[in-house]
Design a protein around this motif. Structure first.
Motif: not given
Length: 221
Positions: A72-73, A109-112, A149-150, A103-105
């Motif tokens: 994952x990115x 996104x990390x909310x820092x 956000x995940x 590769x969107x799937x």
């Protein structure tokens, strides 16, 4: 997933040391850094780590981190930045240039929320680190309820954080996962934060006291 080692492409670990990390019981690796990033070093580190059979996340904080093949990115948004570049500006530029290849799937996104004013990441992102527990809770709520956000990432990069701040975020989150990173150097510190956060990230101690870094895995097992 409870424990991740964060590897900095601008720093060196012997290949045998990386293999020992993979055998430690950790759940995987993040490749990421704030400065001195070079694509060749990122590629070399990724090839080494990807061969070990554990998930490898690449944190895309710079164009040098755009390397194919990661599990994952991770796309960091610094929610407490005072510079829109680190909230959405840099993301816009990356998508404009590389959007058809993303590769969107496999993008998370990390909310820092960066809380150590001395950290390079805080200085680079112009983060407002003078925050109360209520401020952190509000950012966590925004991550969960407004941005969906995940990941919400409480970051103290380089110093061990205030567990009350982490708990303030914990109290707001249901679906968004809480990650903690910063200053974990002992099993006790790893255990303290793992009792609050969903995932703890161990980084700097790898380059200061490798054997102690290995021990942090025991805190979540």
């Amino acid at each position: 997933m409870k424990h991740l080692f964060k590897l900095d492409p601008a720093k060196q670990l012997p290949n045998l040391a990386v293999q020992r990390l993979a055998q430690s019981g950790t759940d995987g690796f993040i490749i990421g850094g704030s400065d001195g990033l070079e694509m060749g070093a990122v590629q070399d580190l990724f090839r080494t780590v990807a061969s070990l059979g554990l998930p490898v996340f690449i944190e895309v904080s710079d164009e040098a981190m755009i390397v194919p093949g990661a599990s994952d990115y991770l796309s960091p948004m610094v929610l407490n930045s005072t510079d829109v570049t680190w909230l959405i500006g840099a993301h816009h530029e990356i998508v404009k240039q590389y959007g058809s290849f993303i590769p969107w799937p496999h993008v998370q996104t990390e909310g820092y929320c960066i809380l150590n004013p001395e950290a390079k990441a805080a200085q680079l992102a112009k983060a407002n680190t003078d925050l109360s527990a209520d401020d952190v809770a509000a950012y966590a709520s925004i991550a969960e309820n407004m941005l969906r956000l995940p990941i919400f990432y409480v970051e103290y990069s380089g110093t061990f954080g205030d567990s009350r701040m982490v708990q303030a975020a914990r109290d707001e989150l249901v679906n968004t996962k809480l990650w903690y990173g910063g200053g974990i150097r002992t099993v006790a510190q790893a255990r303290e934060m793992s009792e609050i956060a969903d995932v703890i990230v161990v980084g700097n101690i790898l380059y200061e006291d490798f054997e102690q870094a290995l021990e942090t895995v025991s805190a979540v097992r």
